[in-house]
Scaffold this motif. Structure first.
Motif, PDB file in Angstrom:
ATOM      1  N   ILE A 212       0.860  -1.178   0.000  1.00  0.00           N
ATOM      2  CA  ILE A 212       0.000   0.000   0.000  1.00  0.00           C
ATOM      3  C   ILE A 212       0.896   1.228   0.000  1.00  0.00           C
ATOM      4  O   ILE A 212       1.742   1.384   0.886  1.00  0.00           O
ATOM      5  CB  ILE A 212      -0.931   0.008   1.234  1.00  0.00           C
ATOM      6  N   VAL A 213       0.731   2.068  -1.004  1.00  0.00           N
ATOM      7  CA  VAL A 213       1.551   3.270  -1.115  1.00  0.00           C
ATOM      8  C   VAL A 213       0.746   4.469  -0.640  1.00  0.00           C
ATOM      9  O   VAL A 213      -0.292   4.798  -1.203  1.00  0.00           O
ATOM     10  CB  VAL A 213       2.006   3.504  -2.582  1.00  0.00           C
ATOM     11  N   LEU A 214       1.228   5.089   0.434  1.00  0.00           N
ATOM     12  CA  LEU A 214       0.540   6.256   0.995  1.00  0.00           C
ATOM     13  C   LEU A 214       1.196   7.535   0.512  1.00  0.00           C
ATOM     14  O   LEU A 214       2.427   7.618   0.391  1.00  0.00           O
ATOM     15  CB  LEU A 214       0.621   6.227   2.523  1.00  0.00           C
ATOM     16  N   HIS A 215       0.345   8.515   0.265  1.00  0.00           N
ATOM     17  CA  HIS A 215       0.859   9.833  -0.121  1.00  0.00           C
ATOM     18  C   HIS A 215      -0.013  10.891   0.531  1.00  0.00           C
ATOM     19  O   HIS A 215      -1.218  10.947   0.266  1.00  0.00           O
ATOM     20  CB  HIS A 215       0.843   9.979  -1.646  1.00  0.00           C
ATOM     21  N   LYS A 216       0.579  11.673   1.408  1.00  0.00           N
ATOM     22  CA  LYS A 216      -0.143  12.723   2.128  1.00  0.00           C
ATOM     23  C   LYS A 216      -1.469  12.242   2.711  1.00  0.00           C
ATOM     24  O   LYS A 216      -2.507  12.878   2.537  1.00  0.00           O
ATOM     25  CB  LYS A 216      -0.367  13.924   1.206  1.00  0.00           C
ATOM     26  N   ARG A 220      -2.427   5.980  -2.476  1.00  0.00           N
ATOM     27  CA  ARG A 220      -2.177   6.412  -3.847  1.00  0.00           C
ATOM     28  C   ARG A 220      -2.175   5.203  -4.782  1.00  0.00           C
ATOM     29  O   ARG A 220      -2.727   5.238  -5.875  1.00  0.00           O
ATOM     30  CB  ARG A 220      -0.837   7.145  -3.891  1.00  0.00           C
ATOM     31  N   GLU A 221      -1.546   4.114  -4.335  1.00  0.00           N
ATOM     32  CA  GLU A 221      -1.448   2.906  -5.159  1.00  0.00           C
ATOM     33  C   GLU A 221      -1.497   1.689  -4.247  1.00  0.00           C
ATOM     34  O   GLU A 221      -1.159   1.781  -3.077  1.00  0.00           O
ATOM     35  CB  GLU A 221      -0.101   2.857  -5.888  1.00  0.00           C
ATOM     36  N   CYS A 222      -1.876   0.571  -4.833  1.00  0.00           N
ATOM     37  CA  CYS A 222      -1.908  -0.675  -4.077  1.00  0.00           C
ATOM     38  C   CYS A 222      -1.700  -1.824  -5.055  1.00  0.00           C
ATOM     39  O   CYS A 222      -2.291  -1.836  -6.133  1.00  0.00           O
ATOM     40  CB  CYS A 222      -3.267  -0.789  -3.381  1.00  0.00           C
ATOM     41  N   GLY A 223      -0.860  -2.761  -4.704  1.00  0.00           N
ATOM     42  CA  GLY A 223      -0.635  -3.907  -5.591  1.00  0.00           C
ATOM     43  C   GLY A 223       0.599  -4.674  -5.172  1.00  0.00           C
ATOM     44  O   GLY A 223       1.175  -4.404  -4.119  1.00  0.00           O
ATOM     45  N   THR A 224       1.001  -5.636  -5.997  1.00  0.00           N
ATOM     46  CA  THR A 224       2.231  -6.362  -5.715  1.00  0.00           C
ATOM     47  C   THR A 224       3.410  -5.541  -6.244  1.00  0.00           C
ATOM     48  O   THR A 224       3.222  -4.580  -6.997  1.00  0.00           O
ATOM     49  CB  THR A 224       2.251  -7.732  -6.421  1.00  0.00           C
ATOM     50  N   HIS A 225       4.599  -5.940  -5.845  1.00  0.00           N
ATOM     51  CA  HIS A 225       5.822  -5.282  -6.297  1.00  0.00           C
ATOM     52  C   HIS A 225       5.852  -5.170  -7.835  1.00  0.00           C
ATOM     53  O   HIS A 225       6.090  -4.098  -8.386  1.00  0.00           O
ATOM     54  CB  HIS A 225       7.009  -6.088  -5.777  1.00  0.00           C
ATOM     55  N   GLU A 226       5.554  -6.272  -8.504  1.00  0.00           N
ATOM     56  CA  GLU A 226       5.596  -6.289  -9.968  1.00  0.00           C
ATOM     57  C   GLU A 226       4.537  -5.371 -10.569  1.00  0.00           C
ATOM     58  O   GLU A 226       4.819  -4.613 -11.496  1.00  0.00           O
ATOM     59  CB  GLU A 226       5.405  -7.719 -10.507  1.00  0.00           C
ATOM     60  N   LEU A 228       3.139  -2.786  -9.252  1.00  0.00           N
ATOM     61  CA  LEU A 228       3.421  -1.370  -8.998  1.00  0.00           C
ATOM     62  C   LEU A 228       4.594  -0.861  -9.837  1.00  0.00           C
ATOM     63  O   LEU A 228       4.613   0.297 -10.249  1.00  0.00           O
ATOM     64  CB  LEU A 228       3.674  -1.135  -7.507  1.00  0.00           C
ATOM     65  N   LEU A 229       5.559  -1.732 -10.090  1.00  0.00           N
ATOM     66  CA  LEU A 229       6.673  -1.317 -10.952  1.00  0.00           C
ATOM     67  C   LEU A 229       6.160  -1.047 -12.355  1.00  0.00           C
ATOM     68  O   LEU A 229       6.531  -0.070 -13.004  1.00  0.00           O
ATOM     69  CB  LEU A 229       7.753  -2.402 -10.997  1.00  0.00           C
ATOM     70  N   GLU A 230       5.279  -1.949 -12.800  1.00  0.00           N
ATOM     71  CA  GLU A 230       4.704  -1.840 -14.135  1.00  0.00           C
ATOM     72  C   GLU A 230       3.964  -0.514 -14.319  1.00  0.00           C
ATOM     73  O   GLU A 230       3.983   0.094 -15.377  1.00  0.00           O
ATOM     74  CB  GLU A 230       3.719  -2.994 -14.332  1.00  0.00           C
ATOM     75  N   LYS A 231       3.317  -0.086 -13.242  1.00  0.00           N
ATOM     76  CA  LYS A 231       2.521   1.149 -13.255  1.00  0.00           C
ATOM     77  C   LYS A 231       3.366   2.400 -13.463  1.00  0.00           C
ATOM     78  O   LYS A 231       2.889   3.429 -13.914  1.00  0.00           O
ATOM     79  CB  LYS A 231       1.834   1.278 -11.875  1.00  0.00           C
ATOM     80  N   LEU A 238       9.694   5.881  -5.784  1.00  0.00           N
ATOM     81  CA  LEU A 238      10.270   5.703  -4.458  1.00  0.00           C
ATOM     82  C   LEU A 238      11.411   4.698  -4.468  1.00  0.00           C
ATOM     83  O   LEU A 238      12.401   4.863  -3.771  1.00  0.00           O
ATOM     84  CB  LEU A 238       9.201   5.194  -3.484  1.00  0.00           C
ATOM     85  N   TYR A 239      11.248   3.637  -5.227  1.00  0.00           N
ATOM     86  CA  TYR A 239      12.220   2.551  -5.152  1.00  0.00           C
ATOM     87  C   TYR A 239      13.257   2.512  -6.242  1.00  0.00           C
ATOM     88  O   TYR A 239      14.249   1.840  -6.110  1.00  0.00           O
ATOM     89  CB  TYR A 239      11.508   1.209  -5.003  1.00  0.00           C
TER      90      TYR A 239
END
Ligand code: DUT
Ligand code: MG
Length: 241
Positions: A212-216, A220-226, A228-231, A238-239
């Motif tokens: 789960i990616v939080l922003h303020k 903002r986003e939610c998913g697996t590592h793969e 989210l990278l694809e997105k 961040l990474y």
């Protein structure tokens, strides 16, 4: 009985007394046994999510459900037993190592203390101390390194075999040997437990079932590592940048 360990945030809004919103309409669900990583910049609201699950604070709007029950309707003693917590800055009490694992709980005997210490890889460093389990520590750690304090905190959190484990991963650097002990312990102690981990290390994040990616204060986003990278969105930045 033991919790199943399902956690759900439903449209949660939260502000510290007199401050602006820190969490804004946050909704997510964690299935029993899943590991969820919370990531995001400093101040994004990660620790606040943990503070709410532990009921250090209560939500202003919305609900937090554990196994389908609003946590405000649950007994604090049940929550404390079923949710193991390791804070970012591990808090120690002046006393010996044994005391720092069981605290005031006399149900936890020496045998149990050794068992959880072995399970969490703390046993190895404890055995190197002159007084072993009777070694005195201070609130600031005394002779324990940051990594050793972390392993000790794992043991304390696991003493009750909680269905839910909440971890605020330490940001401080630890030596590579301790780092691998921590990684190894993490894999073991999260197994069969619902885990929410505030992750700072990519190695920890990658292992999560869901990120789960939080922003303020918002998700903002939610998913697996793969996924989210694809997105190529915030997580990617961040990474990888
Ligand atoms: N905040 C307060 N009072 C508190 C704690 C935090 O006003 O007692 C603010 C600071 C920040 C926001 O809440 O603007 C979110 O803080 P949180 O600690 O949840 O952020 P984080 O994502 O855990 O940041 P870090 O990565 O620095 O730990
Ligand atoms: Mg934090």
């Amino acid at each position: 009985g033991r919790f199943r360990g399902e956690i759900e945030f439903r449209n949660v809004w939260f502000a510290y007394e007199g401050e602006d919103w820190v969490l804004k309409d946050v909704s997510f669900k964690v299935e029993p046994g899943e590991t969820v990583a919370l990531v995001g910049a400093t101040g994004a609201g990660k620790t606040s999510i943990i503070n709410l699950i532990c009921r250090f604070y209560d939500v202003n709007r919305g609900q937090i459900l554990v196994d389908g029950v609003d946590i405000r309707d649950m007994r604090q003693s049940d929550l404390r037993r079923q949710i193991g917590v390791v804070q970012q800055d591990v808090f120690l009490f002046s006393g010996d190592i044994k005391y720092n694992i069981r605290l005031n709980d006399t149900e936890i005997d020496d045998e149990k203390i050794r068992e959880v210490a072995r399970y969490t890889n703390a046993h190895r460093f404890i055995e190197t101390k002159p007084n072993k389990y009777d070694e005195e520590v201070t609130e600031r750690g005394g002779t324990l390194s940051a990594g050793q304090r972390q392993l000790l905190a794992f043991a304390r959190a696991l003493a009750f075999d909680p269905a839910i484990l909440i971890l605020d991963e330490a940001t401080s650097a630890v030596d590579t040997e301790t780092e691998s002990l921590i990684q190894d312990a993490l894999e073991k102690i999260t197994r069969g437990r619902t885990t929410i981990i505030i992750a700072h290390r990519l190695s920890t994040v990658q292992h999560a079932d869901k990120i789960i990616v939080l922003h303020k204060g918002r998700i903002r986003e939610c998913g697996t590592h793969e996924e989210l990278l694809e997105k190529r969105g915030l997580y990617y930045k961040l990474y990888l940048l």
